[in-house]
Design an enzyme around this catalytic site. Structure first.
Site, PDB file in Angstrom:
ATOM      1  N   CYS A   1       0.934  -1.244   0.045  1.00  0.00           N
ATOM      2  CA  CYS A   1      -0.121   0.013   0.012  1.00  0.00           C
ATOM      3  C   CYS A   1       0.867   1.312  -0.119  1.00  0.00           C
ATOM      4  CB  CYS A   1      -1.010  -0.052   1.293  1.00  0.00           C
ATOM      5  SG  CYS A   1      -1.905  -1.728   1.304  1.00  0.00           S
TER       6      CYS A   1
ATOM      7  N   HIS B   1      -9.681   1.711  -1.000  1.00  0.00           N
ATOM      8  CA  HIS B   1      -8.280   1.723  -0.525  1.00  0.00           C
ATOM      9  C   HIS B   1      -7.809   1.102  -2.000  1.00  0.00           C
ATOM     10  CE1 HIS B   1      -4.341   0.814   0.577  1.00  0.00           C
ATOM     11  NE2 HIS B   1      -4.358   0.024   1.847  1.00  0.00           N
TER      12      HIS B   1
END
Lengths: 411, 84
Positions: A165, A339
């Protein structure tokens, strides 16, 4: 001597906008893009929601580039890259383009996930005979940066940074250093991820970090006491970074600045974050920018809406900002477009830069009941004035990779 | 080589070419005289075409023969030679 790093082009493709203006307007208006997944059969899964990019919009974007769909992440990356390069005045109109010495440094978490899944499916169905000759180049993680380099004839180096991420933020950090230290004049940086396929979405389903809230619009709730996990999104964000003097010299519109960058590794656990590791990256970013915590107008948080992230991140922000954390607003964008894994740092950096440009922070969508354990000053349910035009952008990834940007205004 | 056979193969071949292509174009306009190069295929993507042609028509072609073809019509001729 270190050079200033200007941002002269922005491009985005995510659930709340496949162009920068729509993206900006939806953020300020508090309009999210999470819904029931349409591109994936989720009947066997616990979770059936996500933040998809409208398929017709992607198709139209590719058509403009005279391209057919190849792999979702590559396609999203190309569409966003075209907008960023065009906005920077580096390309005009349809291909073929003239070669130019621009590097392409991108982040991705799942890479060309769609191609991997397709290849595996065909292999299991038909053995090695099922594998098309182009499976190798399609499955390379750097097919995203290579596809963009080839299509737009960008002859600087091209590669991808893979750090879950944090990928896009690490990539922008690398790009920033390349420009700052004189290794490149212009870099297209950012990230792309598209992983709404049975395998990649399935493995996230089984990890159990996703929200099971039946109401998609209210599912992703960063820093809210009633959060129950993150919601995934697909997308790409692209930024043209170039030396400030070069941008000025050619009369480019400077939309912002990458003022600083810091990074660190937790060196502790594959999936559990560490407040010490995060704080080290934030301190390094502030030092790189040459600013004090009180100079910040806001923190654009990693804010995944998992309990593990939100508690740890609020602790690390408090540790670094100290008393200034009472004033510096914390903004979290994943409730809007999910996300987006390795693209998240880029899409959120663009949100931060647009916020600096407008002097405005979008509302923290779904923050109805702020978690009292998160001791930071969160933006509320209305847009808020950004008091000082410097924003710290946090990204923290599985594997313990931390990346933090400090972003500032253009001129 | 009869006219109907050629046009039927051409329709199927257009689908194969489109699925292997990176560039978008008007695939209905692809004709026997269209050159492979003008469709944007290179040494890599032409291998996918070869693979997909074999899948679609259920025959095995020699890569050397396929690489030598210059036009869509020549690929059709090759397919017909192999009993497509």
């Amino acid at each position: 001597m270190a050079r200033r790093v200007a941002v002269t082009g922005l491009g985005v493709a995510c659930a709340v906008g496949a162009d920068v203006e729509t993206f900006r307007d939806n953020l300020v208006a508090g309009r999210g893009g999470v819904g029931k997944l349409r591109s994936l059969d989720t009947s066997a899964l616990r979770v059936g929601i996500g933040a998809e990019v409208d398929a017709d919009t992607v198709r139209a974007g590719l058509k403009r580039l005279r391209r057919r769909p190849t792999d979702r992440a590559v396609d999203l990356g190309l569409v966003a890259a075209a907008d960023a390069l065009e906005a920077a005045g580096l390309i005009a109109g349809a291909p073929p383009h003239e070669p130019q010495p621009v590097a392409v440094v991108l982040g991705t978490g799942a890479g060309s996930a769609e191609s991997h899944t397709t290849g595996h499916q065909r292999f299991h169905e038909r053995g090695v005979r099922g594998l098309r000759p182009s499976t190798v180049p399609r499955c390379m993680y750097n097919s995203i940066s290579a596809g963009i380099s080839i299509h737009f004839k960008l002859t600087g180096i091209n590669y991808v940074v893979v750090s879950a991420c944090t990928s896009a933020t690490n990539a922008i950090g690398m790009a920033c250093r390349m420009v700052r230290d004189g290794y490149a004049d212009t870099v297209l940086s950012g990230g792309a991820d598209g992983f709404f396929d049975p395998f990649y979405f399935g493995i996230w389903n089984n990890l159990g970090v996703m929200s099971r809230n039946p109401d998609p619009a209210r599912a992703c709730r960063p820093f809210d006491a009633d959060r129950d996990g993150t919601v995934f999104g697909e997308g790409a964000g692209m930024l043209v970074l170039e030396s400030w003097d070069r941008a000025r010299g050619r009369g480019a519109r400077i939309r912002g600045e990458v003022v600083g960058y810091g990074e660190s590794s937790d060196a502790s656990h594959l999936t559990s974050p560490s407040a010490e590791g995060q704080a080290a990256a934030m301190r390094a970013a502030l030092e790189s920018a040459g600013i004090e915590p009180a100079d910040l107008g806001a923190v654009n948080a990693h804010g995944t809406a998992t309990r593990a992230n939100d508690l740890c991140e609020s602790q690390s922000i408090r540790a670094v900002l100290g008393a200034a954390a009472d004033q510096v607003a914390v903004s979290a964008n994943k409730s809007y477009f999910g996300h987006t894994l390795g693209a998240s740092g880029a899409i959120e950096a663009i949100a931060a830069l647009l916020g600096i440009e407008q002097g405005l922070l979008p509302p923290n969508l779904n923050l109805d009941n702020p978690d009292p354990e998160c001791d930071v000053r969160l933006v509320g349910s209305e847009p808020e004035r950004l008091e000082r035009p410097l924003v710290m952008k946090n990204s923290f990834g599985f594997g313990g990779s931390n990346g933090v940007l400090v972003l500032g205004p253009g001129e | 080589m009869d006219g109907n056979g050629t046009s039927e193969i051409l329709v199927r071949l257009r689908e194969v070419l489109r699925d292997s292509a990176v560039e978008e174009r008007d695939w209905d306009a692809v004709a026997p005289e269209t050159t492979i190069e003008s469709l944007g295929f290179d040494s890599l993507t032409i291998l996918d075409v070869l693979y997909d042609v074999e899948e679609e028509f259920g025959i095995a072609l020699e890569p050397k023969q396929v690489v030598k073809t210059r036009t869509v019509g020549e690929i059709i001729g090759l397919l017909q030679q192999h009993g497509a």
